[in-house]
Design an enzyme around this catalytic site. Structure first.
Site, PDB file in Angstrom:
ATOM      1  N   LEU A  39      -5.738  57.285 -15.228  1.00 25.46           N
ATOM      2  CA  LEU A  39      -5.696  57.968 -13.933  1.00 25.46           C
ATOM      3  C   LEU A  39      -7.067  57.839 -13.267  1.00 25.46           C
ATOM      4  O   LEU A  39      -8.100  58.007 -13.913  1.00 25.46           O
ATOM      5  CB  LEU A  39      -5.339  59.447 -14.106  1.00 25.46           C
ATOM      6  CG  LEU A  39      -3.870  59.757 -14.427  1.00 25.46           C
ATOM      7  CD1 LEU A  39      -3.702  61.235 -14.724  1.00 25.46           C
ATOM      8  CD2 LEU A  39      -2.951  59.349 -13.286  1.00 25.46           C
ATOM      9  N   GLY A  40      -7.065  57.518 -11.986  1.00 22.78           N
ATOM     10  CA  GLY A  40      -8.329  57.271 -11.281  1.00 22.78           C
ATOM     11  C   GLY A  40      -8.574  55.794 -11.085  1.00 22.78           C
ATOM     12  O   GLY A  40      -9.443  55.391 -10.308  1.00 22.78           O
ATOM     13  N   GLY A 182     -22.103  39.306  -3.620  1.00 23.72           N
ATOM     14  CA  GLY A 182     -21.484  40.416  -2.896  1.00 23.72           C
ATOM     15  C   GLY A 182     -21.954  41.718  -3.516  1.00 23.72           C
ATOM     16  O   GLY A 182     -22.863  41.724  -4.360  1.00 23.72           O
ATOM     17  N   ALA A 269     -19.046  37.384 -10.496  1.00 19.47           N
ATOM     18  CA  ALA A 269     -18.683  38.358  -9.454  1.00 19.47           C
ATOM     19  C   ALA A 269     -18.342  37.583  -8.182  1.00 19.47           C
ATOM     20  O   ALA A 269     -19.053  37.627  -7.189  1.00 19.47           O
ATOM     21  CB  ALA A 269     -19.852  39.318  -9.212  1.00 19.47           C
ATOM     22  N   HIS A 450     -36.573  67.246  11.334  1.00 22.02           N
ATOM     23  CA  HIS A 450     -37.837  66.611  10.934  1.00 22.02           C
ATOM     24  C   HIS A 450     -38.443  67.406   9.774  1.00 22.02           C
ATOM     25  O   HIS A 450     -38.416  68.623   9.800  1.00 22.02           O
ATOM     26  CB  HIS A 450     -38.804  66.609  12.123  1.00 22.02           C
ATOM     27  CG  HIS A 450     -40.158  66.086  11.776  1.00 22.02           C
ATOM     28  ND1 HIS A 450     -40.426  64.736  11.668  1.00 22.02           N
ATOM     29  CD2 HIS A 450     -41.311  66.725  11.486  1.00 22.02           C
ATOM     30  CE1 HIS A 450     -41.702  64.578  11.336  1.00 22.02           C
ATOM     31  NE2 HIS A 450     -42.259  65.773  11.228  1.00 22.02           N
TER      32      HIS A 450
END
Length: 471
Positions: A39-40, A182, A269, A450
């Site tokens: 799951l996930g 990538g 990749a 700021h």
């Protein structure tokens, strides 16, 4: 016998699937989810989240090594790769359990097993309970994608790795070849470089992170080289052979020369392959492009009652795009089923931010300067370096910049591109701006706190109109 008839069945429980299931349940629809592994999905278990845990360890290791820059002293600093990986796996486990809890909380039935479409509105699940047949008025395909192998050198998990092997390494690579620049390639190159490996990145196209704005690519390449990485662009790996103690590669460089090099490990990749095989798409004659399912802006396929979301559909292949599509599909389904509170909105790819968690980080949304000009826009471009930002200097993170692209005639924000510390958190300001269709004046009239890094957002907009204050 258990009731196996639902309003919605979701096939796949990644960030697209589980979110689609939750939103469907919230809208009062009887919902089931089918998952064959964890799951996930990849994102929570093997992707986005555990890699960020690894990168965080590498980042802290990097800061410890540069303690002197902050007036601090730290001696004998070492990295324990096994402990780093163990922490990352713990993070993944916690999130997996979180999704399990969300399914229970939202009364979503989980069927563990391999799902296959056998007819319109009918799904067969082969799993721990044998074969179950589930039926639903609507089915959402959210099966995701997997790493693409080099055709001549499939990953073996020992010497040639995909992202999955790179996340649970059995040993620390001494000399690492990363093929592809990538997001996934660059993140692993960054992690292993920070951890002490000698890293070489090979990219076929003429620049690293090729989907980003050219100015970002140029800056990132310089930064990575300064950190000791070797970057070869316009280059290709022609041969990759694994042996018991290393990998030998033949790399064709920009000038056409083929050089032989030795590495201890290689990470591949080079993109993804959609998980569209063996799920019954052919039976229903679902239309695809290069394996990815074709959908309309509401995630409908060409088959009535069949929807698709996430990496199994068109790019960009990002977890947050999948989650957003999950919500769109659930709301569009609820509307079709007569739900009065469902108001789906179409997906606009121009408003999807992209983040890469290398060191320095990069983030962007919308069009690059080149793409904006290609689309026929007359542009105004702003650029603000972090060296002009007080908070960045105080943090010791003054390297980086923000670039904004506006339409010169209308003042519409067309794109924003940033590189530097914490830019993955800051991109959301521009993403909200694009979604709300803000113009330059809206950004100029916004008060930025700021000292914050986000003041550079303001300055980059001012810069596009010749009004930057701190440069």
């Amino acid at each position: 016998m258990a009731d196996t008839n639902y309003d919605v069945i979701v096939l796949g429980s990644g960030p697209g699937g589980y979110v689609a299931a939750i939103r469907s349940a919230q809208l009062g629809l009887k919902t089931a989810i089918v998952e064959r592994e964890n799951l996930g999905g990849i994102c929570l278990n093997w992707g986005c989240i555990p890699t960020k845990a690894l990168l965080r360890s590498a980042e802290i290791f990097h800061y410890m090594q540069h303690a002197k820059d902050y007036g601090l002293a730290a001696q004998n600093i070492t990295a324990d790769l096994d402990a780093v990986v163990k922490r990352s796996r713990g993070v993944a486990k916690q999130l997996n359990q979180g999704v399990t809890h969300l399914m229970k909380k939202n009364k979503i039935t989980v069927h563990m097993g391999d799902g296959k479409l056998v007819a319109a509105g009918k799904l067969e699940v082969t799993g721990e309970k044998g074969v179950e047949t589930l039926t639903a008025k609507h089915i959402i395909v959210a099966t995701g994608a997997r790493a693409r192998d080099l055709p001549f050198a499939p990953a073996d998990g020992k010497r040639i790795w995909t992202y999955r092997h790179a996340m649970t390494p059995s040993e620390m690579p001494k000399k690492l070849l990363v093929i592809g620049s990538g997001a996934i390639g660059i993140e692993f190159a960054s992690f292993y470089n920070d951890m002490g490996a000698d890293v070489t990145v090979v990219e076929m196209l003429d620049r690293v992170v090729p989907v980003e704005d050219a100015d970002i690519s140029t800056f990132l390449e310089k930064a990575l080289k300064k950190q000791g990485m070797k970057i070869l662009t316009g280059a290709g790996v022609e041969e990759l052979k694994a042996s018991a103690n290393g990998v030998s590669a033949k790399i064709k460089t920009k000038d056409g020369k083929v050089e032989a090099s030795e590495f201890t490990h290689a990470i591949v990749a080079i993109g993804i392959v959609p998980n569209t095989e063996n799920i019954g798409l052919e039976t229903l004659k679902v239309e695809t492009t290069k394996g990815h399912i074709n959908t309309d802006p509401y995630c409908r396929t060409n088959v009535k009652g069949l929807w698709a979301i996430g990496d199994v559909t068109a790019p960009p292949w990002l977890a947050h795009k999948a989650s957003h599509e999950g919500v769109i599909a659930a709301e569009a389904i609820a509307k079709e089923l007569g739900h009065k509170d469902a108001h789906p909105h179409p997906m606009d790819a121009q408003n999807i931010p992209g983040c890469t968690y290398c060191h320095p980080q990069i983030a962007s949304v919308g069009l690059t300067e080149a793409k904006a000009k290609e689309a026929g826009h007359e542009v105004r471009v702003g650029n603000f370096p972090f060296i002009g930002n007080g908070k960045a200097i105080a943090l010791g993170e003054a390297e980086g910049f923000i670039k904004t692209v506006f339409d010169a005639k209308s003042g519409e924000l067309l794109g924003a591109h940033m590189v530097g510390a914490e830019v993955t958190e800051m991109i959301q300001g521009f993403t909200i701006g694009k979604t709300a269709e803000l113009v330059e004046e809206d950004f100029m009239h916004t008060v930025f706190a700021h000292p914050t890094m986000s003041e550079a957002i303001h300055e980059s907009v001012l810069s596009a109109y010749g009004r930057a204050l701190h440069i």
